[in-house]
Design a protein around this motif. Structure first.
Motif, short mmCIF file in Angstrom:
data_model
loop_
_atom_site.label_atom_id
_atom_site.label_comp_id
_atom_site.label_asym_id
_atom_site.label_seq_id
_atom_site.Cartn_x
_atom_site.Cartn_y
_atom_site.Cartn_z
N GLY A 195 0.79 -1.26 0.17
CA GLY A 195 -0.09 0.04 -0.10
C GLY A 195 0.75 1.19 0.04
N SER A 197 0.59 5.53 1.65
CA SER A 197 -0.22 6.59 2.63
C SER A 197 -1.36 6.87 2.26
CB SER A 197 0.81 7.51 3.07
OG SER A 197 0.96 8.40 1.81
N CYS A 200 -4.08 4.06 2.97
CA CYS A 200 -3.53 3.26 4.10
C CYS A 200 -4.82 2.87 5.21
CB CYS A 200 -2.48 4.00 5.00
SG CYS A 200 -3.14 5.38 5.46
N GLN A 201 -5.87 3.55 4.87
CA GLN A 201 -7.07 3.20 5.74
C GLN A 201 -7.98 1.99 5.11
OE1 GLN A 201 -7.17 5.59 3.43
NE2 GLN A 201 -8.84 6.28 2.79
N LYS A 226 1.75 -0.11 4.72
CA LYS A 226 1.11 1.29 4.37
C LYS A 226 -0.34 0.76 4.16
CE LYS A 226 5.23 3.90 3.16
NZ LYS A 226 5.75 4.99 2.42
N SER A 227 -0.94 -0.07 5.14
CA SER A 227 -2.41 -0.45 4.94
C SER A 227 -2.66 -1.38 6.24
CB SER A 227 -2.72 -1.25 3.58
OG SER A 227 -1.61 -2.42 3.46
N SER A 228 -3.92 -1.62 6.02
CA SER A 228 -4.44 -2.49 7.33
C SER A 228 -4.52 -3.91 7.17
CB SER A 228 -5.72 -1.70 7.64
OG SER A 228 -5.49 -0.41 8.00
N HIS A 248 2.00 3.08 8.04
CA HIS A 248 0.42 3.61 8.09
C HIS A 248 -0.24 2.56 8.06
CE1 HIS A 248 2.39 7.40 6.84
NE2 HIS A 248 2.86 6.97 5.86
N GLY A 249 -1.70 2.76 8.33
CA GLY A 249 -2.85 1.91 8.60
C GLY A 249 -2.71 1.07 9.92
N ASN A 274 0.78 4.12 14.13
CA ASN A 274 -0.78 3.63 14.18
C ASN A 274 -1.13 2.92 15.21
OD1 ASN A 274 0.15 5.13 11.44
ND2 ASN A 274 -2.02 4.74 11.34
N ASN A 308 0.12 11.06 5.72
CA ASN A 308 1.54 10.77 5.23
C ASN A 308 2.45 11.09 6.30
OD1 ASN A 308 1.25 13.45 4.84
ND2 ASN A 308 2.63 13.57 3.32
#
Length: 757
Positions: A195, A197, A200-201, A226-228, A248-249, A274, A308
């Motif tokens: 992923g 930023s 990233c959700q 950079k993801s969940s 991120h994530g 995070n 970011n």
């Protein structure tokens, strides 16, 4: 036409029949590509198999089908399998080497690339970015592959989330060997990124399992999440400079991994940003990395952070991990005027720490009240660690121990290199390429050295006669590792010059593949027709992607005294492992003596990792004596590292606002035992633009009628800074050694003299 062996098997032996077979293949078909080398093959394969009848493209013999030149692979459709191909001796002209998408409307799902290799398949320009493997679509697998030798910018493997059909993808990246990736000298050197930023959700649900990462050191983030909702499980990280970064994530899991540093520099574990991550059942061993390269840094966050930057750390669980002779778990890493939010709601439980060097299990650089400790065990330098949430070892708790040494694998590791490696003999790493060459004598004369260099082989030493003249009609092009030297123990320097240099050509130019060792030479820039732009420079016309070194000892650089001329210049896009000048003399230079500032775009790039200037004399230099530059605020790299020791600077850099040593963004610098005389008088003797975390120190040096030491941080000025008048043995005759009886002869950091000797 392809030869059909059965209803489901087609054998092909050239690109045209291969492409034709791919276009007409049906579920259950197997296309077999004959052993051999194929150039410039664009495999854009769009077809659909089924779960029980995939369409397979495989090598006749795994590891013996080579795709070279501008070859690449694109997959579109369902249930496709590619097996046993090798990409080497080339690069993908556009996009990735392997992508699970032909175009936005033609994406691969439920497809697999296995037992393949991508080995040193680099674009020729190190800052022409590409990604070698791009996973798009859903439920694709990349497994049992060998991926190594990426030298140019760009992540080795990425998982895309930019379109809805790439999210919640459930990709599996498993049982691969991710081999040698050296320091890039810039951001953009990750081995895996899941992923970005901006997205990233979203959930990726990618699994990175049972891979072998070996010396993956492109930048601080080996695996950048950079993801969940991803899982990083059961991997071995061997001597990798960097970390698994939960950048991120949220809700990511890092479990059952082995981080084995073997006390190599900058080796790290997991960095936490995070929310709601779980880090458990990992083994951390002999990791030495500082700050973002640390064993387990829990970051401070930014208030109201944009995606970011740094979202605050919340509700993270760190449990049942083992730490053996590692750095501390750090709470609030990165705390500064922007990152002010401490971690909250975090739980550290059931972890076991053992360290015989006295390093504490936990340290805090921010408020630690939001991190709760319970049922942890620690023994530090033979004593139980006494703190809330820690208890002494007992018979129910196993102390962590050494699980890996050099080539010894133990049953405790979840995977071995051999279990992941396809049947393919890898290309040699950079460090294995230097070979012992011949020792050849070169007679003086017009262009005799040009002829000798052209006929040389990698590793050769060309011996020049002391005091003899070697005239050049054009720049010496160094294209492989080479030594130019006068014989050890002889006196007098061999002279290198271009007596009719109308165009200002450099005397020596390093080209791709070249490294230089020079000893006992005199580089003279003057000619009747013009002055050489530089004594030594890197190639500005052609890209240089290979790492290299420049080691210069006992050499003179004189008379580069026309506008902007230099002794040594690194050009844009070049990056050296090491640049070293020892026991050298630089005199009458109008530009910068040593210029390593070509990466001026403030993106965290720089020209050399380790720079050493030791026991050198600089006299009558108009520009900076050393200009070393790393711009921007990026924190993903290690260097540059600089040492300037026992040098003397006389009448240098007296232009308005000049700086004798201009150090911009250098991360580690040790400037000591130097003498500045009438240098930097209209500006600075040493100018530092450095971040708070940088390790910079100017110490045990004398400044006579010279400029100031300038830094935003006063602690950069160390002990032993003096401002005494300097007398040389005979300045008029060029003897710049300290006069006998000078007090400076005892003021060095080691009790010996300052300056050039």
């Amino acid at each position: 036409m392809p030869l059909a062996l059965t209803a489901a098997e087609v054998q092909v032996s050239d690109p045209d029949t291969l492409l034709a077979a791919l276009k007409t293949a049906n579920p259950g078909d197997e296309i077999v590509l004959a052993k051999g080398t194929y150039r410039d093959v664009a495999l854009r394969w769009s077809r659909d198999g089924t779960a029980d009848k995939p369409i397979i493209l495989r090598a006749e013999t795994t590891g013996q089908v080579f795709l070279e030149g501008e070859s690449y692979l694109r997959l579109g459709g369902d249930h496709l399998v590619v097996e046993g191909l090798v990409f080497r001796n080339g690069y993908a002209p556009k996009g990735g080497v392997v992508e699970f998408m032909v175009d936005d409307g033609n994406i691969a799902n439920h497809s697999r690339v296995t037992a393949c290799a991508i080995d040193h398949y680099n674009k020729p320009d190190r800052f022409k970015s590409d990604h070698w493997v791009v996973l798009q679509g859903r439920e694709n697998r990349f497994d049992h592959n060998y991926v190594a030798g990426k030298l140019n910018e760009g992540t080795t493997v990425i998982v895309e989330l930019n379109l809805e059909q790439h999210r919640q993808n459930k990709h599996l990246i498993d049982h691969n060997v991710f081999g040698y990736r050296p320091r890039l000298g810039s951001n953009g050197g990750e081995t895996i990124r899941i992923g970005v930023s901006a997205f990233c959700q979203y959930s990726s649900e990618t699994r990175v399992e049972n891979n072998w990462f070996e010396r993956c050191s492109g930048e601080v983030e080996i695996v950048s999440v950079k993801s969940s909702d991803n899982v990083i499980r059961g991997n071995v990280f061997l001597e990798c400079e960097g970390v698994v970064a939960l950048r991120h994530g949220d809700r990511n899991r890092v479990e059952g991994n082995y981080f084995l540093g073997n006390n190599k520099p900058f080796t790290g574990g997991v960095r936490v940003v995070n929310e709601s991550h779980v880090i458990r059942d990992n083994h951390f061993q002999e990791l030495t990395g500082p700050r973002f390269f640390g064993t387990l840094p829990i970051m401070n966050g930014v208030p109201n952070s944009l995606p970011n930057r740094y979202m605050p750390v919340k509700n993270v669980t760190i449990e049942n991990n083992r730490f053996f002779n590692c750095g501390s778990l750090v709470i609030g890493e990165g705390r500064d005027n922007e990152r002010t939010v401490s971690p909250t709601g975090c739980r550290v439980a059931g972890n076991v720490f053992w360290n015989d060097t006295g390093v504490p299990p936990v340290s805090a650089v921010s408020d630690a009240s939001g991190v709760h400790f319970e049922n942890n065990f620690a023994e530090i330098a033979g004593r139980p660690h006494e703190a809330e949430g820690f208890a002494p070892f007992n018979e129910t708790v196993e102390k962590p121990g050494l699980l890996y040494q050099t080539s010894t694998y133990t049953p405790s590791l979840p995977i071995t290199r051999g279990a992941c490696m396809p049947a393919y003999p890898p290309l040699p790493e950079y460090r294995e390429r230097v070979i012992e060459g011949r020792r050849l004598q070169v007679s003086p004369g017009a262009d005799s050295l040009l002829a000798a260099v052209a006929a040389s082989r990698p590793g050769d030493t060309l011996e020049l006669q002391p005091g003899a003249s070697y005239a050049l009609s054009r720049a010496l092009a160094i294209r492989h590792p080479l030594t130019l030297a006068t014989p050890a123990g002889t006196e007098g320097r061999a002279l290198l010059h271009n007596p009719a240099n109308k165009g200002g050509a450099p005397l020596l130019r390093l080209e791709n593949g070249g490294s230089l060792s020079a000893r006992g030479l005199r580089f003279d820039g003057f000619s009747e027709n013009g002055v050489a732009d530089a004594a030594i420079t890197t190639d500005s016309a052609k890209p240089m992607i290979d790492r290299f070194s420049v080691i210069v000892e006992d050499c003179d650089f004189v008379n580069f005294d026309s506008g902007g001329c230099s002794a040594f210049v690194m050009t844009k896009g070049t990056y050296a492992d090491s640049v070293s000048f020892k026991n050298c003399r630089f005199e009458n230079i109008s530009g910068t003596a040593l210029s390593l500032r070509a990466e001026w775009e403030d993106k965290g790039k720089y020209n050399a990792e380790y720079v050493t200037v030791e026991n050198c004399l600089f006299v009558n230099i108009m520009g900076a004596c050393l200009d070393l530059y790393r711009g921007g605020n990026d924190e993903s790299t290690t260097g540059p590292f600089l040492s300037v020791n026992r040098c003397t600077f006389v009448n240098c850099t007296n232009v308005e606002l000049g700086s004798v040593l201009r150090l911009i963004g250098v991360q580690v610098a040790d400037v000591r035992n130097n003498v500045f005389v009438e240098s930097g008088m209209s500006g600075r003797s040493v100018r530092m633009e450095d971040h708070r975390w940088c390790q910079m120190l100017v110490s045990h040096s004398n400044f006579d009628t010279s400029g100031r030491v300038e830094s935003y941080y006063e602690d950069r000025k160390g002990p032993g800074l003096t401002f005494l008048p300097v007398q040389f043995v005979n300045r008029a005759e060029g003897n710049f050694r300290l006069e006998p009886g000078s007090p400076l002869l005892k003021l060095g950091s080691d009790g010996q003299g300052l300056g050039w000797r």
